[in-house]
Design an enzyme around this catalytic site. Sequence first.
Site, PDB file in Angstrom:
ATOM      1  N   LYS A  56       0.804  -1.114  -0.130  1.00 36.34           N
ATOM      2  CA  LYS A  56      -0.014  -0.119   0.067  1.00 36.34           C
ATOM      3  C   LYS A  56       0.877   1.240  -0.030  1.00 36.34           C
ATOM      4  CE  LYS A  56      -2.607  -2.369   3.587  1.00 36.34           C
ATOM      5  NZ  LYS A  56      -3.011  -2.360   4.798  1.00 36.34           N
ATOM      6  N   GLY A  57       2.069   1.018   0.237  1.00 37.35           N
ATOM      7  CA  GLY A  57       3.063   2.304   0.450  1.00 37.35           C
ATOM      8  C   GLY A  57       3.043   3.162  -0.607  1.00 37.35           C
ATOM      9  N   GLU A 112       7.548   1.896  -6.691  1.00 36.70           N
ATOM     10  CA  GLU A 112       7.769   1.435  -5.297  1.00 36.70           C
ATOM     11  C   GLU A 112       7.710   2.835  -4.333  1.00 36.70           C
ATOM     12  OE1 GLU A 112       7.334  -0.545  -2.845  1.00 36.70           O
ATOM     13  OE2 GLU A 112       8.036  -2.336  -3.284  1.00 36.70           O
ATOM     14  N   ASP A 113       7.352   2.660  -3.212  1.00 34.09           N
ATOM     15  CA  ASP A 113       7.550   3.649  -2.293  1.00 34.09           C
ATOM     16  C   ASP A 113       9.047   3.741  -2.103  1.00 34.09           C
ATOM     17  OD1 ASP A 113       7.646   1.108  -0.891  1.00 34.09           O
ATOM     18  OD2 ASP A 113       6.242   1.739   0.706  1.00 34.09           O
ATOM     19  N   ASP A 116      14.751  -0.582   0.141  1.00 35.67           N
ATOM     20  CA  ASP A 116      15.400  -0.817   1.326  1.00 35.67           C
ATOM     21  C   ASP A 116      16.611  -1.834   1.196  1.00 35.67           C
ATOM     22  OD1 ASP A 116      16.115  -0.237   4.102  1.00 35.67           O
ATOM     23  OD2 ASP A 116      14.610  -1.823   4.704  1.00 35.67           O
ATOM     24  N   LYS A 144      17.183   3.561   0.116  1.00 39.91           N
ATOM     25  CA  LYS A 144      18.153   3.522   1.303  1.00 39.91           C
ATOM     26  C   LYS A 144      19.277   2.709   0.741  1.00 39.91           C
ATOM     27  CE  LYS A 144      14.701   3.790   5.037  1.00 39.91           C
ATOM     28  NZ  LYS A 144      14.249   2.548   6.122  1.00 39.91           N
ATOM     29  N   PHE A 165      14.283   5.149   9.997  1.00 38.15           N
ATOM     30  CA  PHE A 165      12.801   4.665   9.640  1.00 38.15           C
ATOM     31  C   PHE A 165      12.156   5.713   9.460  1.00 38.15           C
ATOM     32  CE2 PHE A 165       8.753   2.837  10.155  1.00 38.15           C
ATOM     33  CZ  PHE A 165       8.904   1.610   9.446  1.00 38.15           C
ATOM     34  N   VAL A 166      11.558   5.749   8.077  1.00 40.42           N
ATOM     35  CA  VAL A 166      10.713   7.118   7.710  1.00 40.42           C
ATOM     36  C   VAL A 166       9.339   6.708   7.542  1.00 40.42           C
ATOM     37  CG1 VAL A 166      12.618   8.228   6.604  1.00 40.42           C
ATOM     38  CG2 VAL A 166      11.327   6.917   5.318  1.00 40.42           C
ATOM     39  N   ASP A 172       4.225   3.800   6.162  1.00 39.24           N
ATOM     40  CA  ASP A 172       3.734   3.700   7.345  1.00 39.24           C
ATOM     41  C   ASP A 172       4.641   2.939   8.489  1.00 39.24           C
ATOM     42  OD1 ASP A 172       3.748   0.849   6.167  1.00 39.24           O
ATOM     43  OD2 ASP A 172       2.910   0.191   7.999  1.00 39.24           O
ATOM     44  N   ARG A 178       0.434   6.878   7.244  1.00 39.88           N
ATOM     45  CA  ARG A 178       0.546   7.295   5.726  1.00 39.88           C
ATOM     46  C   ARG A 178      -0.115   8.582   5.267  1.00 39.88           C
ATOM     47  NH1 ARG A 178       1.417   1.880   3.850  1.00 39.88           N
ATOM     48  NH2 ARG A 178       0.436   0.071   5.215  1.00 39.88           N
TER      49      ARG A 178
END
Length: 195
Positions: A56-57, A112-113, A116, A144, A165-166, A172, A178
């Site tokens: 959902k990001g 993609e959000d 990582d 990242k 962590f963002v 989220d 969100r």
Amino acid sequence: MSQPGPAPPFYSNRLDDDIEEVLIDAATLRERVKALGDAISREYAGRDLLLVSVLKGSIVFMADLIRAISIPHEIDFMATSSYGAGVSSSGAVRILKDLNMPIEGRNIILVEDIIDSGQTLSYLLRMLQERRPASIRILALLDKPDRREVDVAVDWIGFSIPNAFVVGYGLDYNEIYRNLPYIGVLKPTVYLPHE
Ligand code: IMP
Ligand code: MG
């Protein structure tokens, strides 16, 4: 003497209060999304284009991105979940929702959000390539680089960020945050046990 406190997480009723630092503000996001939309519109002008968003990001980014793209295109969605901490290093990803349409012969951009470790994207890429699209490229809003475990060729990146962590702009923590209109670093007090 330390009191046993309630279990985390400890959300504030004002989500802004849980943010340690705004990393990317709304105006900066808007400007970058516009530039990415322009680049895609130029590059895919006169060609077929299907944007695939990973739920959902990426929904907030996707919603802004498609309005920054001026050429005709279609959208579709996938949802994944990793099998858990132990399995995330093996790159096994569970498909919760597959695409609604076949992609054979189509030009795909996977939206993609954040990238990582790279495990999710590398798995999705392999899976979608088996369906023989004409082309497949990757657009990630955030990267990242310090966290990468698997090498994935990302074609467009919105912003490279440090290893923190963002949340916000679709991203989220525990399904919350969100709706924040910016990307911010979450205060560790939200997820660390209190003294
Ligand atoms: P990867 O498979 O390790 O590249 O994981 C990517 C996924 O992990 C993203 O799609 C996010 O859902 C999640 N993720 C990674 N870092 C963050 C973060 O800083 N905030 C929120 N979600 C994150
Ligand atoms: Mg995601």
